[in-house]
Write an enzyme that holds these catalytic residues in place. Structure first.
Site, PDB file in Angstrom:
ATOM      1  CG  HIS A  50      33.059  27.251  39.605  1.00  0.00           C
ATOM      2  ND1 HIS A  50      32.577  26.327  40.118  1.00  0.00           N
ATOM      3  CD2 HIS A  50      34.324  26.432  39.531  1.00  0.00           C
ATOM      4  CE1 HIS A  50      33.921  26.410  40.690  1.00  0.00           C
ATOM      5  NE2 HIS A  50      34.806  25.874  39.829  1.00  0.00           N
ATOM      6  NE  ARG A 106      42.162  42.651  51.773  1.00  0.00           N
ATOM      7  CZ  ARG A 106      41.143  43.748  50.442  1.00  0.00           C
ATOM      8  NH1 ARG A 106      40.989  44.514  50.977  1.00  0.00           N
ATOM      9  NH2 ARG A 106      41.990  43.328  49.224  1.00  0.00           N
ATOM     10  NE  ARG A 148      38.204  30.936  45.847  1.00  0.00           N
ATOM     11  CZ  ARG A 148      38.989  31.302  46.475  1.00  0.00           C
ATOM     12  NH1 ARG A 148      39.939  32.462  46.820  1.00  0.00           N
ATOM     13  NH2 ARG A 148      40.485  30.635  45.688  1.00  0.00           N
ATOM     14  NE  ARG A 156      37.148  58.421  54.625  1.00  0.00           N
ATOM     15  CZ  ARG A 156      35.420  58.377  55.843  1.00  0.00           C
ATOM     16  NH1 ARG A 156      35.721  58.724  56.356  1.00  0.00           N
ATOM     17  NH2 ARG A 156      35.256  57.404  56.357  1.00  0.00           N
ATOM     18  N   PRO A 184      39.835  40.950  40.026  1.00  0.00           N
ATOM     19  CG  PRO A 184      37.799  40.111  38.611  1.00  0.00           C
ATOM     20  CD  PRO A 184      39.237  39.799  39.966  1.00  0.00           C
ATOM     21  CD  GLU A 185      43.127  45.192  42.331  1.00  0.00           C
ATOM     22  OE1 GLU A 185      43.562  46.767  42.451  1.00  0.00           O
ATOM     23  OE2 GLU A 185      43.779  44.266  42.886  1.00  0.00           O
ATOM     24  CE  LYS A 188      37.673  46.949  43.415  1.00  0.00           C
ATOM     25  NZ  LYS A 188      38.352  46.713  45.123  1.00  0.00           N
TER      26      LYS A 188
END
Length: 286
Positions: free
Chosen positions: A97, A264, A117, A155, A2-3, A58
């Site tokens: 779950h 990542r 999770r 940055r 989920p984003e 999110k």
DNA sequence: GCAAGCCTGACC
DNA sequence: GGTCAGGCTTGC
């Protein structure tokens, strides 16, 4: 995962199915997903109405109402990696779950929170708590202005990590970060403060375009994500580089590569997304 | 054993 | 202030 588009889809689903309902019961099957005291959460939710929904990045805030009026406090939902929120009949079989059930005064329905999770969290937030949480996030990726975006880019560190850093820009995860960089033709290892002005504009345009399209298609169901009705998102066929290692680039046919950036996995086209080496932007100018 | 999002704590 | 590692969890 989920984003922003998936959370937005959940928000819209809850607006349709739960807005105006009252929570008449809360059953916590696994207190591990609750931030703070579970009993505290129950006390604050039971008897309260669902007054409004608001999202930043999110994070999803479900505003609570007493006698129809919002008090500014809310239930904060973070889906983590595999969190699901569904509105379903109370007598529907309980899937594994399932951690929290919130009974609604809406006929036979309840809201369920599932998360295999258990990285997702539910939290009761006062107005002040929520201000703190939202305040720690950068501008929402669909609301950010060009100036905010460009300023935040000043940055060090790879642009990929920058896009994933919720304090810089809120809403992107690995899928839409890779897709946006591809769209903007920027190599994931490009230093944020070395993205050209043109590049920054292209990136912001790409982020908006990718996210808007994903919202329109109810998000991406890569593995676990489903909406409030249990339906998967429809953006999966639109992915161009995410998890396409070795497949031809949709623009130039060069094989998509996968590398690790900021710890990542990053998928990109080595031909369309060239690594640029330009001098660090001078922060004193302007 | 890796990967994910987010939080915490250690360190400069 | 910033950065970075570690921990959580489990399906693959």
């Amino acid at each position: 995962m989920p984003e922003l588009p998936e959370v937005e889809t959940v928000l819209r689903g809850l607006e349709q199915r739960a807005l105006g309902c009252r929570i008449t019961g809360v059953e916590i099957l696994n207190a591990g997903v609750i931030t703070g005291q579970p009993a505290h959460l129950r006390e604050h939710l039971i008897g309260r109405g669902i007054a409004a929904l608001r999202r930043k990045g999110k994070a999803l805030a479900v505003y609570l109402a007493t006698n129809g009026a919002t008090q500014g406090d809310c239930l904060l939902i973070r889906l983590g990696m595999t969190g699901q929120v569904v509105v379903i009949r109370r007598d529907a079989p309980l899937l594994p779950h399932t951690h929290v059930r919130m009974v609604l005064n809406d006929g036979p329905n309840e809201i369920r929170f599932r998360d295999s999770r258990r990285f997702g969290r539910l939290r009761y937030c006062t107005r002040e708590d929520l201000e703190k949480v939202f305040g720690s996030l950068g501008p929402d990726a669909l609301d950010v202005t060009e100036k905010e975006f460009r300023d935040a880019l000043r940055r060090r560190g790879a642009i990929k990590g920058w896009l994933l850093n919720q304090r810089m820009l809120a809403g992107l995860g690995n899928i839409y970060a890779d897709e946006s960089l591809f769209e903007a033709r920027i190599h994931p290892q490009t230093q944020a403060d070395r993205v050209s002005e043109r590049g920054a504009r292209a990136l912001l345009r790409a982020v908006r375009r990718v996210l808007r399209q994903a919202v329109a298609l109810q998000g991406t169901s890569f593995r676990d994500y489903i909406d409030i009705e249990g339906r998967p998102g429809n953006f999966l066929p639109k992915l161009r580089v995410y998890q396409k290692t070795g497949k031809p680039c949709p623009r130039c046919k060069a094989p998509i590569r996968r590398i690790t950036v900021c710890g990542r996995s990053s998928h990109f086209c080595p031909r369309c997304q060239r690594r640029t080496r330009r001098p660090r932007a001078n922060t004193n100018s302007r």
